[in-house]
Scaffold this motif. Sequence first.
Motif, PDB file in Angstrom:
ATOM      1  N   GLU A  35     -15.102  53.494  20.370  1.00  0.00           N
ATOM      2  CA  GLU A  35     -13.762  53.600  19.770  1.00  0.00           C
ATOM      3  C   GLU A  35     -12.719  52.931  20.654  1.00  0.00           C
ATOM      4  O   GLU A  35     -11.844  52.207  20.178  1.00  0.00           O
ATOM      5  N   GLN A  39     -10.368  49.611  19.765  1.00  0.00           N
ATOM      6  CA  GLN A  39      -8.908  49.623  19.858  1.00  0.00           C
ATOM      7  C   GLN A  39      -8.397  48.517  20.776  1.00  0.00           C
ATOM      8  O   GLN A  39      -7.419  47.854  20.459  1.00  0.00           O
ATOM      9  N   SER A  42      -8.627  45.178  19.070  1.00  0.00           N
ATOM     10  CA  SER A  42      -7.639  44.984  18.010  1.00  0.00           C
ATOM     11  C   SER A  42      -6.295  44.544  18.568  1.00  0.00           C
ATOM     12  O   SER A  42      -5.542  43.834  17.902  1.00  0.00           O
ATOM     13  N   TYR A  43      -5.969  44.923  19.809  1.00  0.00           N
ATOM     14  CA  TYR A  43      -4.704  44.526  20.426  1.00  0.00           C
ATOM     15  C   TYR A  43      -4.821  43.238  21.233  1.00  0.00           C
ATOM     16  O   TYR A  43      -3.814  42.678  21.658  1.00  0.00           O
TER      17      TYR A  43
END
Length: 104
Positions: A35, A39, A42-43
């Motif tokens: 997870e 994340q 994604s950034y």
Amino acid sequence: MAPTSNPMKKILISLTLLLCAAAGMAQDGNAGINEATTQVKSYFSTGTNLMYAIGAVVGLVGAIKVYKKWNDGEHDTGKVASSWFGSCIFLVVVATVLKSFFGV
């Protein structure tokens, strides 16, 4: 029954309750790591684009400063130009290398 004042017994009871609570909240470590990886990925693209934008702003500010020094006839114009240009190149190269290194 009278309450006891034994501090070791209180510490032992507190630790037991803490361990029971921690065991009840335990999660799968792999799921948490996956997870977090999702994340961060994604950034990552947004972060590299931000580095490109900062490089562009630094380039514009540097160009204005160098132009002003050049028009004022200052002798350290070349040194200032190379430092600002080096800053811009550094930001762009770092963003590009990070993007290619992490394969995003």
